[in-house]
Write a protein that holds these residues in place. Structure first.
Motif, short mmCIF file in Angstrom:
data_model
loop_
_atom_site.label_atom_id
_atom_site.label_comp_id
_atom_site.label_asym_id
_atom_site.label_seq_id
_atom_site.Cartn_x
_atom_site.Cartn_y
_atom_site.Cartn_z
N TYR A 212 0.82 -1.21 0.00
CA TYR A 212 0.00 0.00 0.00
C TYR A 212 0.86 1.26 0.00
O TYR A 212 0.52 2.26 -0.64
N ASP A 213 1.97 1.23 0.72
CA ASP A 213 2.86 2.39 0.77
C ASP A 213 3.52 2.62 -0.60
O ASP A 213 3.66 3.76 -1.04
N LEU B 42 1.06 4.21 -2.99
CA LEU B 42 0.89 5.63 -2.69
C LEU B 42 2.04 6.45 -3.26
O LEU B 42 1.81 7.52 -3.86
N GLY C 64 0.15 -1.65 6.24
CA GLY C 64 0.85 -0.54 5.61
C GLY C 64 0.99 0.62 6.57
O GLY C 64 0.10 0.84 7.41
N PHE C 65 2.08 1.36 6.48
CA PHE C 65 2.28 2.50 7.35
C PHE C 65 1.35 3.66 7.00
O PHE C 65 1.06 4.51 7.83
N THR C 66 0.91 3.69 5.75
CA THR C 66 0.08 4.81 5.29
C THR C 66 -1.40 4.43 5.29
O THR C 66 -2.16 4.87 4.43
N LYS C 67 -1.81 3.64 6.27
CA LYS C 67 -3.23 3.34 6.45
C LYS C 67 -3.78 4.18 7.60
O LYS C 67 -3.18 4.25 8.67
N LEU C 68 -4.91 4.82 7.38
CA LEU C 68 -5.61 5.57 8.41
C LEU C 68 -7.03 5.02 8.53
O LEU C 68 -7.73 4.90 7.51
N PRO D 280 -5.95 2.58 3.25
CA PRO D 280 -4.68 3.13 2.74
C PRO D 280 -4.91 4.46 2.04
O PRO D 280 -5.92 4.66 1.36
N LEU D 281 -3.97 5.37 2.21
CA LEU D 281 -4.13 6.70 1.63
C LEU D 281 -4.21 6.68 0.11
O LEU D 281 -4.80 7.57 -0.50
N TYR D 282 -3.62 5.67 -0.51
CA TYR D 282 -3.66 5.63 -1.97
C TYR D 282 -5.08 5.46 -2.50
O TYR D 282 -5.36 5.79 -3.67
#
Length: 267
Positions: A42-43, A46, A96-100, A104-106
């Motif tokens: 996921y990172d 993104l 993924g680190f970019t999951k909120l 995932p932010l993507y």
């Protein structure tokens, strides 16, 4: 040749307009065949999306105004994703680190890619919208469609009521575009359906690649139901209304256009 040459040109312009969506799906596909070192899938996706946006802007494929529109869609799409994941409509199973909030932010870029396509196609095909309805009708309709994606979990699903209103509001509206200098036209509602259909195909590809999962796909992949086509159909309408209204404001036609019963929105 009279038939195939315009068709090929039209298809080529459509393909060029889909550069950003293609990049997203290529990145997703790459994570399925190659193990990306030192980062989660996921990172990686993104980062690819961000780099693609930067390159498209720097090279002039997208203007500053178009990037702003895409940013708006990213926020709207991400908010919808957070809500839908919370309600259990679908999941993003990987880490993924970019999951909120489990998203995932993507994912917002998948909605933004629809805006990118609309902006690109609008410019490349010299699109004009004939008899665009007044904002007093289009804005509430778009807002109602977007809210219905959320409220149908608690109350009656109004999608078919909204679809009926759609035909009432846009029954005179058509999209005018140029292919090799020849002006052509189709009903706007038909263009909504065609775009929604191809997004539905892309959704099947996305779920097949594991970008996200519906509850019935956890054990094994299956084709996304035809019912989702109506959702994409309505989402395309929201996207189109936002892009058209922003272009309308950009052209400074607010008071003048709303005072008339018909008008043309150009690129």
């Amino acid at each position: 040749m009279r038939f195939w040459k315009p068709l090929f040109h039209f298809g080529w312009q459509q393909a060029l307009s889909c550069v950003f969506p293609v990049i997203i799906f290529a990145a997703i596909a790459l994570t399925k065949v190659v193990s990306i070192p030192f980062m989660a899938d996921y990172d990686f996706i993104l980062i690819v999306c961000l780099l693609a946006q930067i390159v498209m802007y720097v090279t002039g494929m997208e203007s500053k105004d178009e990037v702003k529109v895409i940013g708006v869609f990213h926020l709207i799409g991400f908010a919808l994703e957070v809500y839908k994941v919370h309600m259990g409509s679908w999941t993003y199973p990987l880490d993924g680190f970019t999951k909120l909030f489990g998203v995932p932010l993507y994912s917002g870029f998948m909605y933004a890619s629809v805006a990118s396509y609309l902006c690109q196609a609008w410019r490349r095909l010299d699109v004009h919208i004939v008899h665009w309805p007044r904002s007093v009708w289009t804005v509430p309709l778009g807002a109602a469609i977007y809210l219905n994606f959320m409220t149908h979990h608690y109350m009656y699903d109004l999608r078919w009521v909204l679809t009926g209103l759609l035909f009432v509001v846009f029954f005179r509206t058509s999209v005018q575009y140029k292919v090799l200098g020849v002006v052509r036209r189709m009903p706007l509602v038909l263009s909504y359906f065609l775009i929604g259909f191809f997004i539905w195909i892309a959704e099947n590809l996305g779920t097949f690649l594991g970008a996200w999962q519906y509850p019935n796909q956890r054990e094994a992949w299956s084709v996304v139901g035809w019912g989702k086509l109506s959702s994409w159909f309505l989402l395309v309408i929201v996207s189109f209304i936002i892009v058209a209204q922003l272009k309308h404001v950009k052209e400074g036609g607010g008071r003048q256009a709303d005072s008339g019963s018909s008008r043309t929105l150009s690129r």
